[in-house]
Motif scaffolding. Structure first.
Motif, short mmCIF file in Angstrom:
data_model
loop_
_atom_site.label_atom_id
_atom_site.label_comp_id
_atom_site.label_asym_id
_atom_site.label_seq_id
_atom_site.Cartn_x
_atom_site.Cartn_y
_atom_site.Cartn_z
N VAL A 50 0.85 -1.20 0.00
CA VAL A 50 0.00 0.00 0.00
C VAL A 50 0.88 1.25 0.00
O VAL A 50 1.87 1.31 0.73
CB VAL A 50 -0.91 0.00 1.26
CG1 VAL A 50 -1.72 1.28 1.36
CG2 VAL A 50 -1.83 -1.22 1.25
N LEU A 51 0.52 2.23 -0.83
CA LEU A 51 1.28 3.48 -0.85
C LEU A 51 0.76 4.47 0.20
O LEU A 51 1.51 5.03 0.97
CB LEU A 51 1.16 4.14 -2.24
CG LEU A 51 2.33 3.95 -3.18
CD1 LEU A 51 2.33 2.54 -3.74
CD2 LEU A 51 2.24 4.95 -4.31
N LEU A 79 -5.37 2.21 -9.20
CA LEU A 79 -4.81 3.37 -9.89
C LEU A 79 -3.73 4.08 -9.08
O LEU A 79 -2.78 4.62 -9.66
CB LEU A 79 -5.93 4.37 -10.24
CG LEU A 79 -6.96 3.86 -11.25
CD1 LEU A 79 -8.18 4.78 -11.28
CD2 LEU A 79 -6.34 3.76 -12.65
N GLY A 80 -3.85 4.07 -7.75
CA GLY A 80 -2.92 4.89 -6.98
C GLY A 80 -2.31 4.23 -5.75
O GLY A 80 -1.55 4.86 -5.03
N GLY A 81 -2.67 2.97 -5.47
CA GLY A 81 -2.12 2.33 -4.28
C GLY A 81 -2.70 2.87 -2.98
O GLY A 81 -2.12 2.72 -1.91
N ILE A 82 -3.86 3.53 -3.09
CA ILE A 82 -4.52 4.08 -1.89
C ILE A 82 -5.45 3.02 -1.31
O ILE A 82 -6.23 2.41 -2.03
CB ILE A 82 -5.36 5.33 -2.25
CG1 ILE A 82 -4.46 6.41 -2.85
CG2 ILE A 82 -6.12 5.85 -1.04
CD1 ILE A 82 -5.22 7.47 -3.63
N ASP A 111 -1.78 15.78 -2.18
CA ASP A 111 -1.89 16.22 -3.58
C ASP A 111 -1.86 15.01 -4.53
O ASP A 111 -2.55 14.99 -5.55
CB ASP A 111 -0.76 17.20 -3.92
CG ASP A 111 -1.03 18.59 -3.36
OD1 ASP A 111 -2.22 18.94 -3.21
OD2 ASP A 111 -0.07 19.30 -3.05
N TYR A 112 -1.07 14.02 -4.17
CA TYR A 112 -1.02 12.80 -4.96
C TYR A 112 -2.40 12.10 -4.96
O TYR A 112 -2.90 11.69 -6.01
CB TYR A 112 0.06 11.86 -4.40
CG TYR A 112 0.02 10.46 -4.94
CD1 TYR A 112 0.58 10.15 -6.19
CD2 TYR A 112 -0.59 9.43 -4.22
CE1 TYR A 112 0.54 8.87 -6.70
CE2 TYR A 112 -0.64 8.14 -4.72
CZ TYR A 112 -0.08 7.86 -5.96
OH TYR A 112 -0.15 6.58 -6.46
N PHE A 122 -7.61 10.73 -7.80
CA PHE A 122 -9.05 10.92 -8.03
C PHE A 122 -9.34 11.41 -9.46
O PHE A 122 -10.37 11.06 -10.03
CB PHE A 122 -9.67 11.86 -6.99
CG PHE A 122 -10.24 11.12 -5.81
CD1 PHE A 122 -11.50 10.52 -5.90
CD2 PHE A 122 -9.53 10.97 -4.63
CE1 PHE A 122 -12.03 9.81 -4.83
CE2 PHE A 122 -10.05 10.27 -3.56
CZ PHE A 122 -11.30 9.68 -3.66
N GLU A 123 -8.43 12.21 -10.03
CA GLU A 123 -8.61 12.61 -11.44
C GLU A 123 -8.65 11.37 -12.32
O GLU A 123 -9.48 11.25 -13.22
CB GLU A 123 -7.45 13.51 -11.89
CG GLU A 123 -7.55 14.93 -11.40
CD GLU A 123 -6.30 15.74 -11.76
OE1 GLU A 123 -5.52 15.34 -12.64
OE2 GLU A 123 -6.11 16.78 -11.11
#
Ligand SMILES: *Cc1c(COP(=O)(O)O)cnc(C)c1O
Length: 460
Positions: A45-46, A375-378, A420-421, A426-427
């Motif tokens: 996980v990021l 998409l983002g590792g969230i 911000d990442y 989300f974009e």
């Protein structure tokens, strides 16, 4: 002078590396975890927004205090320090240390509850409800009318409906109402705050009818920020004075210190009444530990005492509330539907509004949870029909009231560039909106299924 950029009011002394994975790798990890991020290893996980509970970063002062702790079985110096810190904040004479919030709940609600008893609350948190129902008692939620109007910007949607409270007390009979619990902030209701006026009115009603008022005060410092800045007449008080005034209205308090006490484990029960304290102390000794440590080691009590001071520092609270709002406001501007206004510890996304093409029995919330990870590792959690859904006799899903996704923000852990990442991710989520598919459950346990259920993607 006012600046737009929120700086973290701390410097970083010790760092924990995050390994940056690719979207292709994460697609594989997600499959291996059956599309349930609870089953992911945390090193995959990021940005971990699963919970704000027990995930805070401690300060150098807390670590130093831990080193200096006294681990004596009885009468430890660390106990004195912890007892004094909780006493001076809550004003309650009797303090019982527990290993986390639910242990304090089990002791207090187990003692007060039992068959035929009722607890009334703005909203019972899930462990609160579970402990009450386990005792044989019933838990009734009485959130204010504004709580479910997600579009309005009413500043205190965490309030209890005081008119309904009085009606219920009269209807049930005051002697059958074991306690009224104000959850501050209202976690299950979107992390929304409770106003001082609402707490005062609640206290008046309780005391008029001889009913006990308990504060579930996990996020009392965050709540104090909202009271100071959003409630007329409160601006001259300090955050700590606001919290002290709220405790002053109550007869007891339970706290999960894993939230606003800035520690990774711990909790307490504080009560005014000596007889109640004696009864609870018996249960503490049987199930947690001796009175001067309960469920905690000396070093835990030291860290907690320091954390309870640090959490009320104005620079910290300003950063905490503003950075949560920053994330929420930004993604809202981009067109992501969120519960509004943004609460203290988390941002809640309305996944059924984001994905109108995914029916509730295909779990739009879980679909968003998976997209944010892929998409983002969230990592975050669905708070919708995966968590609260039930089945009717024909095996058809009875959905939850809302399909939400919670992004809970750990305290003092992530910086503005992390946030911000997340906004950028989300974009990408919005870019992929139309292609995002629902999920089906292919295996589930008999209870609390969201933790371990296995999913598969539809049409894949
Ligand atoms: C976390 C929480 C609890 C339970 O505390 P634990 O430390 O997780 O046992 C109780 N009430 C509220 C409002 C909470 O957020």
């Amino acid at each position: 002078m006012e600046f737009k950029t929120i700086i973290e009011p701390f410097r970083i002394k010790s760092v924990e590396p995050i390994r940056v994975s690719t979207a292709a790798e994460r697609t594989g990890y997600l499959k291996d975890a059956f599309f349930n991020p609870f089953l992911l290893r945390s090193d995959k996980v990021l940005i971990d927004f699963l919970t704000d509970s027990g995930t805070s970063a401690m300060s150098s002062r807390q670590w130093a205090a831990m080193m200096d702790a006294d681990e004596s079985y009885a009468g430890a110096r660390s106990w004195e320090r912890f007892d004094a810190a909780v006493h001076s904040l809550t004003g309650m004479p009797h303090v019982l240390p527990t290993h986390q919030g639910r242990a304090a709940e089990r002791i207090l609600y187990g003692y007060l509850g039992g068959a035929g008893k009722y607890f009334l609350s703005n909203t019972h948190f899930d462990t609160t409800r579970a402990n009450i129902e386990f005792s044989g008692a019933s838990a009734i939620d009485l959130p204010c009318a504004e709580a479910t109007d997600y579009a309005s910007d009413h500043p205190f949607k965490g309030n209890i409906d005081t008119a309904a409270l009085e009606t219920q007390i009269k209807k049930l009979g005051a002697k059958n109402v074991a306690a009224v619990i104000l959850t501050i902030t209202n976690n299950s209701g979107g992390g929304q705050p409770v106003s001082m006026a609402n707490a005062k009115k609640t206290s008046e009603i309780c005391h008029k009818h001889g009913v006990m008022l308990v504060l579930d005060c996990c996020r009392i410092a965050e709540n104090s920020w909202f009271v100071k800045h959003k409630e007329p007449g409160m601006e001259h008080l300090s955050y700590r004075e606001i919290a002290q005034a709220m405790f002053g209205l109550a007869d007891a308090a339970v706290m999960s210190a894993k939230k606003d006490a800035l520690v990774n484990m711990g909790g307490f029960l504080a009560v005014r009444d000596k007889k109640l304290s004696d009864a609870c102390t018996n249960l503490l000794i049987i199930t947690e530990g001796f009175v001067t440590y309960g469920g905690l080691s000396g070093r835990d009590m030291e860290a907690l005492a320091v954390g309870l001071e640090e959490v009320f520092e104005p620079d910290y609270l300003q950063y905490r509330i503003k950075s949560t709002a920053y994330l929420g406001e930004r993604i809202r501007e981009m067109g992501v539907p969120v519960i509004y206004p943004i609460g203290g510890h988390a941002v809640y996304v309305e996944a059924h509004v984001l994905y109108p093409h995914i029916p509730v029995d295909q779990y739009p919330g879980q679909a968003l949870v998976c997209e944010l990870y892929r998409l983002g590792g969230i990592r975050c959690v669905e708070v919708g029909s995966v968590m609260f859904g039930k089945y009717d006799e024909d095996g058809k899903l009875i959905p939850a009231a809302k399909e939400l996704v919670r992004l809970a923000i750990p305290r003092r852990v992530y910086t503005q560039s992390h946030i911000d990442y997340v906004i950028e991710v989300f974009e990408k989520v919005l870019d992929h909106k139309e292609q995002t598919r629902g999920l089906k459950i292919i295996w589930e346990p008999p209870f609390l299924r969201h933790f371990t259920a296995h999913f598969a993607q539809n049409g894949g």
